[in-house]
Design an enzyme around this catalytic site. Sequence first.
Site, PDB file in Angstrom:
ATOM      1  N   SER A 131     -17.958  22.364  48.417  1.00 51.43           N
ATOM      2  CA  SER A 131     -17.876  23.776  48.020  1.00 51.43           C
ATOM      3  C   SER A 131     -16.458  24.243  48.314  1.00 51.43           C
ATOM      4  O   SER A 131     -16.206  24.977  49.254  1.00 51.43           O
ATOM      5  CB  SER A 131     -18.905  24.617  48.771  1.00 51.43           C
ATOM      6  OG  SER A 131     -18.648  24.630  50.155  1.00 51.43           O
ATOM      7  N   HIS A 143     -24.905  21.548  49.209  1.00 47.10           N
ATOM      8  CA  HIS A 143     -24.996  20.417  50.138  1.00 47.10           C
ATOM      9  C   HIS A 143     -26.386  19.782  50.173  1.00 47.10           C
ATOM     10  O   HIS A 143     -26.639  18.874  50.956  1.00 47.10           O
ATOM     11  CB  HIS A 143     -24.627  20.850  51.563  1.00 47.10           C
ATOM     12  CG  HIS A 143     -23.169  21.176  51.719  1.00 47.10           C
ATOM     13  ND1 HIS A 143     -22.644  21.711  52.854  1.00 47.10           N
ATOM     14  CD2 HIS A 143     -22.120  21.022  50.863  1.00 47.10           C
ATOM     15  CE1 HIS A 143     -21.339  21.892  52.713  1.00 47.10           C
ATOM     16  NE2 HIS A 143     -21.002  21.486  51.516  1.00 47.10           N
ATOM     17  N   GLU A 198     -25.469  27.022  54.716  1.00 45.70           N
ATOM     18  CA  GLU A 198     -25.593  26.547  56.101  1.00 45.70           C
ATOM     19  C   GLU A 198     -26.236  27.567  57.024  1.00 45.70           C
ATOM     20  O   GLU A 198     -25.879  28.738  57.005  1.00 45.70           O
ATOM     21  CB  GLU A 198     -24.187  26.222  56.662  1.00 45.70           C
ATOM     22  CG  GLU A 198     -23.428  25.269  55.773  1.00 45.70           C
ATOM     23  CD  GLU A 198     -21.992  25.017  56.239  1.00 45.70           C
ATOM     24  OE1 GLU A 198     -21.668  25.344  57.387  1.00 45.70           O
ATOM     25  OE2 GLU A 198     -21.233  24.484  55.418  1.00 45.70           O
ATOM     26  N   GLU A 241     -24.686  17.426  55.638  1.00 48.39           N
ATOM     27  CA  GLU A 241     -24.105  17.600  56.974  1.00 48.39           C
ATOM     28  C   GLU A 241     -25.121  17.320  58.076  1.00 48.39           C
ATOM     29  O   GLU A 241     -24.943  17.710  59.219  1.00 48.39           O
ATOM     30  CB  GLU A 241     -23.501  19.003  57.100  1.00 48.39           C
ATOM     31  CG  GLU A 241     -22.362  19.210  56.104  1.00 48.39           C
ATOM     32  CD  GLU A 241     -21.604  20.508  56.279  1.00 48.39           C
ATOM     33  OE1 GLU A 241     -22.054  21.370  57.055  1.00 48.39           O
ATOM     34  OE2 GLU A 241     -20.558  20.663  55.611  1.00 48.39           O
ATOM     35  N   ASP A 301     -23.341  30.133  56.968  1.00 45.92           N
ATOM     36  CA  ASP A 301     -22.273  30.046  55.973  1.00 45.92           C
ATOM     37  C   ASP A 301     -22.939  30.029  54.609  1.00 45.92           C
ATOM     38  O   ASP A 301     -23.300  28.969  54.105  1.00 45.92           O
ATOM     39  CB  ASP A 301     -21.425  28.780  56.168  1.00 45.92           C
ATOM     40  CG  ASP A 301     -20.373  28.623  55.073  1.00 45.92           C
ATOM     41  OD1 ASP A 301     -20.223  29.559  54.253  1.00 45.92           O
ATOM     42  OD2 ASP A 301     -19.698  27.579  55.029  1.00 45.92           O
ATOM     43  N   GLU A 328     -19.963  33.198  57.840  1.00 49.94           N
ATOM     44  CA  GLU A 328     -18.793  32.666  57.122  1.00 49.94           C
ATOM     45  C   GLU A 328     -19.038  32.801  55.623  1.00 49.94           C
ATOM     46  O   GLU A 328     -20.167  32.596  55.165  1.00 49.94           O
ATOM     47  CB  GLU A 328     -18.646  31.188  57.520  1.00 49.94           C
ATOM     48  CG  GLU A 328     -17.558  30.430  56.788  1.00 49.94           C
ATOM     49  CD  GLU A 328     -17.635  28.939  57.134  1.00 49.94           C
ATOM     50  OE1 GLU A 328     -18.100  28.587  58.242  1.00 49.94           O
ATOM     51  OE2 GLU A 328     -17.256  28.122  56.284  1.00 49.94           O
ATOM     52  N   ASP A 344     -13.389  31.447  54.687  1.00 48.65           N
ATOM     53  CA  ASP A 344     -13.168  30.016  54.432  1.00 48.65           C
ATOM     54  C   ASP A 344     -12.556  29.854  53.040  1.00 48.65           C
ATOM     55  O   ASP A 344     -11.344  29.728  52.900  1.00 48.65           O
ATOM     56  CB  ASP A 344     -14.497  29.267  54.597  1.00 48.65           C
ATOM     57  CG  ASP A 344     -14.428  27.819  54.137  1.00 48.65           C
ATOM     58  OD1 ASP A 344     -13.319  27.303  53.933  1.00 48.65           O
ATOM     59  OD2 ASP A 344     -15.497  27.178  53.985  1.00 48.65           O
ATOM     60  N   LYS A 362      -9.464  24.246  58.113  1.00 47.01           N
ATOM     61  CA  LYS A 362      -9.744  22.896  57.629  1.00 47.01           C
ATOM     62  C   LYS A 362      -8.412  22.271  57.243  1.00 47.01           C
ATOM     63  O   LYS A 362      -7.737  22.765  56.333  1.00 47.01           O
ATOM     64  CB  LYS A 362     -10.634  22.959  56.389  1.00 47.01           C
ATOM     65  CG  LYS A 362     -12.072  23.410  56.635  1.00 47.01           C
ATOM     66  CD  LYS A 362     -12.738  23.734  55.295  1.00 47.01           C
ATOM     67  CE  LYS A 362     -14.235  23.897  55.406  1.00 47.01           C
ATOM     68  NZ  LYS A 362     -14.796  24.499  54.174  1.00 47.01           N
ATOM     69  N   HIS A 371     -15.134  20.736  60.046  1.00 46.91           N
ATOM     70  CA  HIS A 371     -15.179  19.484  59.280  1.00 46.91           C
ATOM     71  C   HIS A 371     -15.277  19.813  57.792  1.00 46.91           C
ATOM     72  O   HIS A 371     -15.300  20.985  57.408  1.00 46.91           O
ATOM     73  CB  HIS A 371     -16.419  18.682  59.710  1.00 46.91           C
ATOM     74  CG  HIS A 371     -17.706  19.386  59.361  1.00 46.91           C
ATOM     75  ND1 HIS A 371     -18.938  18.772  59.329  1.00 46.91           N
ATOM     76  CD2 HIS A 371     -17.951  20.686  59.011  1.00 46.91           C
ATOM     77  CE1 HIS A 371     -19.863  19.628  58.976  1.00 46.91           C
ATOM     78  NE2 HIS A 371     -19.319  20.795  58.789  1.00 46.91           N
ATOM     79  N   LYS A 403     -17.189  23.790  64.146  1.00 46.46           N
ATOM     80  CA  LYS A 403     -18.391  23.527  63.353  1.00 46.46           C
ATOM     81  C   LYS A 403     -18.235  22.165  62.709  1.00 46.46           C
ATOM     82  O   LYS A 403     -17.288  21.914  61.978  1.00 46.46           O
ATOM     83  CB  LYS A 403     -18.637  24.683  62.389  1.00 46.46           C
ATOM     84  CG  LYS A 403     -18.140  24.556  61.021  1.00 46.46           C
ATOM     85  CD  LYS A 403     -18.722  25.635  60.104  1.00 46.46           C
ATOM     86  CE  LYS A 403     -18.480  25.196  58.678  1.00 46.46           C
ATOM     87  NZ  LYS A 403     -19.038  26.006  57.655  1.00 46.46           N
TER      88      LYS A 403
HETATM   89  P1  PGA Z   1     -17.337  21.868  52.126  1.00 49.90           P
HETATM   90  O1  PGA Z   1     -18.331  22.757  52.978  1.00 49.90           O
HETATM   91  O2  PGA Z   1     -16.682  20.903  53.024  1.00 49.90           O
HETATM   92  O3  PGA Z   1     -18.250  21.244  51.109  1.00 49.90           O
HETATM   93  O4  PGA Z   1     -16.343  22.824  51.497  1.00 49.90           O
HETATM   94  C1  PGA Z   1     -18.054  23.247  54.255  1.00 49.90           C
HETATM   95  C2  PGA Z   1     -17.901  24.737  54.261  1.00 49.90           C
HETATM   96  O5  PGA Z   1     -18.089  25.427  53.253  1.00 49.90           O
HETATM   97  O6  PGA Z   1     -17.562  25.288  55.320  1.00 49.90           O
HETATM   98 ZN    ZN Z   2     -17.630  27.408  54.451  1.00 56.11          ZN
END
Ligand code: PGA
Ligand code: ZN
Length: 425
Positions: free
Chosen positions: A40, A153, A162, A203, A240, A283, A310, A335, A363, A386
């Site tokens: 995502s 996911h 999430e 995840e 999230d 998030e 994010d 990230k 991650h 996270k």
């Molecule tokens: P992604 O998801 O690594 O698939 O982007 C993690 C997130 O959205 O925080």
């Molecule tokens: Zn996110």
Amino acid sequence: IISNINALEVLDSRGNPTVAVYVYLESGIGAKAIVPSGASTGKKEALELRDGDPQRYGGKGVLKAVNNIKEKITPELIGIDVREQALIDKILLDLDGTPNKSKLGANAILGVSLACLHAAASYTDLPLYQYWGGSHATLLPVPMFNVLNGGVHADNNVDFQEYMLVPAGFSTYHEALRAGAEIYHTLKNTLKEKGLSTAVGDEGGFAPNLQNNEEPLKLLLEAIEKAGYKPGEQIFLAMDPAASSFYVDGKYKLASEGRELNSEEMIDLFENLVEKYPIISIEDGLAEDDWEGWKNFNERLGNKVQLVADDLTVTNPNIIEKGIKEKAFNSVLIKLNQIGTVTETMQAIEITQKAGMTACVSHRSSETCDTTIADLCVAKRTGMLKTGAPCRSERLAKYNRLLEIEAELGDVAEFIGVKGFKAGR
Ligand code: PGA
Ligand code: ZN
């Protein structure tokens, strides 16, 4: 001094190709790093270079990125002092020359940047967190366990991506980890009893079909209590939704509930959930294209709950600065592969922390057993990490690395707990 660099196409936790980089020094020391990958993704993330050859890995091969490392990057870095991270990252940026790292690929660039960091730590004979953070590198993060997966996911009907357990009400990292794992197992039994699926998503969280987007919170509360822990005191919740992934034509499309909400109504929904459940962090509650909505969101809920950007900020120092100025959030997700170099990631963290906001290290949904982000949290005293459920080795690699660091630090290890989530409020 860098004597050689090598790269390989390896596979990540989804079975897709990714880049592994090996850096060798004249002193005979070597180190490696492997790059993660998101599903995502934010639109403004640095470009992950894929081959696009349908004959190999459905177009997802990374041989171009690997060759860029071998042919273009390596000759430029041989002879450089590996401790010169800023210089190395500048050479990489100049060599690429594009705003989104599309020439060499952010996967190629980050792999090299990270492997150099690891090699420098090995050369100085320090554990990575200490090399990176010096004597202040003593704060263990609160783990944020994504135990219920939805969105892109998982194949279930849950729209929000999430649902996390946040064991922030403990005084040590290992107690928090234990609570997370125990509740995870209790949640599994709870789901089984209700005849719900216990298969896991990308995840490591469970991914059952549910009635609506609130039911996961109820299930989490039930599991926390059944496991003998106190919600709102020892264990908090975080979400999230990854709202960009269901934002269509200016509306938030909640398919599992058969309704569409505007941004004000989404904020109402979160306000209601925050009142009913011990949620301390949300998030991407709104989409990356809903900047005005974010400002309103932060104005309405920013003093009650951590609002993490994010997809909105993609670890990009310029975008983070804009958001700080406009008061669009009170926390930033970090990230490494969204921006693509160690140096720029450090800038993103510094800007965020200087503004009194929390930097939440994360991650990606596709991971490997690379544990750099565990050391990063400790080095930069982020207070939170996270990295998925306490399940699947690519997630546990990070959580277990923190156990090692905690043991190594011994008496000087700190755990900030719930206080860490209050920054910026
Ligand atoms: P992604 O998801 O690594 O698939 O982007 C993690 C997130 O959205 O925080
Ligand atoms: Zn996110």
